[in-house]
Scaffold this active site. Structure first.
Site, short mmCIF file in Angstrom:
data_model
loop_
_atom_site.label_atom_id
_atom_site.label_comp_id
_atom_site.label_asym_id
_atom_site.label_seq_id
_atom_site.Cartn_x
_atom_site.Cartn_y
_atom_site.Cartn_z
N ILE A 1 6.53 -3.92 10.82
CA ILE A 1 6.00 -2.63 11.28
C ILE A 1 4.49 -2.60 11.02
CG2 ILE A 1 8.12 -1.28 11.01
CD1 ILE A 1 6.78 -0.13 8.39
N GLY B 1 0.86 -1.19 0.00
CA GLY B 1 0.00 0.00 0.00
C GLY B 1 0.89 1.23 0.00
N ARG B 2 0.35 2.33 0.54
CA ARG B 2 1.09 3.60 0.53
C ARG B 2 2.43 3.47 1.25
NH1 ARG B 2 -4.65 5.84 1.35
NH2 ARG B 2 -4.59 4.22 2.90
N ARG C 1 1.38 -5.12 12.10
CA ARG C 1 0.57 -5.35 13.30
C ARG C 1 1.03 -6.64 13.96
NH1 ARG C 1 -0.84 -0.92 13.47
NH2 ARG C 1 -2.94 -0.01 13.59
N GLU D 1 0.57 -7.02 22.39
CA GLU D 1 1.27 -5.85 22.92
C GLU D 1 0.35 -5.03 23.81
OE1 GLU D 1 2.14 -4.12 18.98
OE2 GLU D 1 0.92 -2.40 19.57
N HIS E 1 6.01 0.07 19.16
CA HIS E 1 4.96 0.52 18.22
C HIS E 1 5.05 2.04 17.98
CE1 HIS E 1 0.64 -0.50 16.67
NE2 HIS E 1 1.21 0.43 15.93
N ILE E 2 6.22 2.46 17.46
CA ILE E 2 6.46 3.90 17.32
C ILE E 2 6.67 4.33 15.85
CG2 ILE E 2 7.38 4.38 19.64
CD1 ILE E 2 10.23 4.06 18.36
N ARG F 1 -2.01 -8.41 -1.89
CA ARG F 1 -3.27 -9.07 -2.24
C ARG F 1 -3.60 -8.82 -3.71
NH1 ARG F 1 -8.35 -6.73 0.48
NH2 ARG F 1 -6.91 -5.05 0.10
C1 DGY Z 1 -1.34 3.17 12.69
O1 DGY Z 1 -1.65 4.34 12.42
O2 DGY Z 1 -1.95 2.20 12.23
C2 DGY Z 1 -0.21 3.00 13.64
O3 DGY Z 1 0.24 1.69 13.68
C3 DGY Z 1 -0.62 3.44 15.02
O4 DGY Z 1 -1.60 2.56 15.49
#
Ligand code: DGY
Length: 334
Positions: A245, A164-165, A247, A276, A294-295, A186
């Site tokens: 990065i 995606g983006r 989920r 998490e 998760h940053i 996908r």
């Molecule tokens: C998002 O915007 O999906 C980041 O992972 C923060 O939840």
């Protein structure tokens, strides 16, 4: 001077988590805000109760908006996620309840792609492990072979799962390092988008077999649960790195910890985790994993932009206008 008491009606909204004080003050000009600047994560029972008393809500990925949360939300019109991912939303349940669901795409794309690349570099070049090594007093000389040796990024092959983006942003950054870009998604990108990223579409299996660095940027869905598990790791090169990065739940964290322990792959960089903020203790024991809380979207500028877009979505919905990033168009009634 106007001495009349301010009797202006203010619709009641929930702000489930802490935001920047200026943004809260601005919201309070038009809304009666049930805020939570203590930033405590509400229990499902508390969330259900709060939602029963408001017309709109600003939430994050930590608040699960499902049929149970919406059970008594008779006046609720919109829930605006301050996040691009919305796996915390049960969209069909929200649509059935006539609640608009919105998210915050675009404003975090570059910041998140930057972070993906930073995590990849830290992982491949063993940066956090090296820092611990120095802090623990192990650095007694420069050495050709007895210093932490990493893997190159330049002129290697990056395999991006989820194009995606953000995936495309990572591909464009990889080109600057002279990397070959392969991807799996996908649906295949248009010819123009593939050309812009110099990216070649391959099957998931081929990607896992040929990439030197695999990065995951796909949304979490039931279908994507454990996209990377024992079987997939077994296809990867022993010299490969894996970066998540996307989920938690997309990677089987226990299987990954086992593989890292047995050096089945070189290293992993993880910003997201199953369950998490708890991190699997097996991962915490390993030195060949770089761990972040998760940053990926966490710069002040981008977090402000995410809040602003979520507020814009909420304001539009409550003014009877179509929110700019509406997820469930069926819930919008003119
Ligand atoms: C998002 O915007 O999906 C980041 O992972 C923060 O939840």
């Amino acid at each position: 001077m106007n001495t009349q008491p301010n009797t202006q009606y203010k619709p009641k909204i929930l702000l489930a988590r802490a935001i920047f004080p200026q943004a809260l003050a601005k919201l309070e000009e038009t809304f009666e805000v049930r805020s939570n600047q203590a930033d405590r994560v509400l229990s499902p029972e508390e969330l259900q109760k709060e939602l029963s008393e408001v017309v709109g809500a600003l939430v994050t990925g930590s608040e699960c908006i499902d049929a149970k949360a919406l059970a008594h939300a008779k006046d609720l019109k919109v829930v605006a996620n301050i996040s691009v991912g919305y796996n915390n939303f049960d969209v069909p349940a929200m649509t059935a309840a006539g609640v608009m669901a919105t998210n915050t795409p675009d404003v975090l794309t570059d910041t998140t792609a930057d972070f993906g690349f930073a995590l990849l570099m830290a992982t491949a070049r063993r940066i956090t492990e090296s820092e611990h090594w120095v802090r623990n007093g192990h650095w007694d000389k420069w050495s050709i072979v007895n210093n932490p040796l990493g893997m190159d990024l330049h002129h290697s092959t990056i395999g991006i799962i989820g194009m995606g983006r953000i995936g495309q942003g990572i591909a464009k950054r990889a080109l600057g390092f002279g990397m070959k870009v392969i991807y799996h998604n996908r649906s295949r990108l248009s010819e123009a988008d593939e050309k812009a990223c110099h990216a070649q579409y391959v099957s998931k299996e081929e990607l896992l077999r040929s990439a030197d660095h695999v990065i995951l940027v796909l949304p979490y869905t039931a279908e994507n649960h454990h996209t990377i598990g024992v079987k997939e790791i077994a296809l990867m090169k022993p010299t490969a790195t894996l970066v998540n990065i996307a989920r938690g739940g997309i990677v089987d964290d226990l299987a990954l910890a086992q593989a890292l322990k047995e050096n089945k792959i070189f290293a992993a960089g993880l910003d997201v985790f199953e369950g998490e903020p708890v991190v699997n203790p097996e991962l915490l024991k390993l030195s060949n994993v770089v761990i972040a809380p998760h940053i990926a979207s966490a710069t002040e500028k981008t977090r402000r932009a995410m809040v602003d877009l979520a507020v814009e979505n909420l304001r539009a919905a409550l003014a009877g206008k179509k929110p700019p990033s509406l997820i469930n168009a069926e819930a919008f009634k003119t």
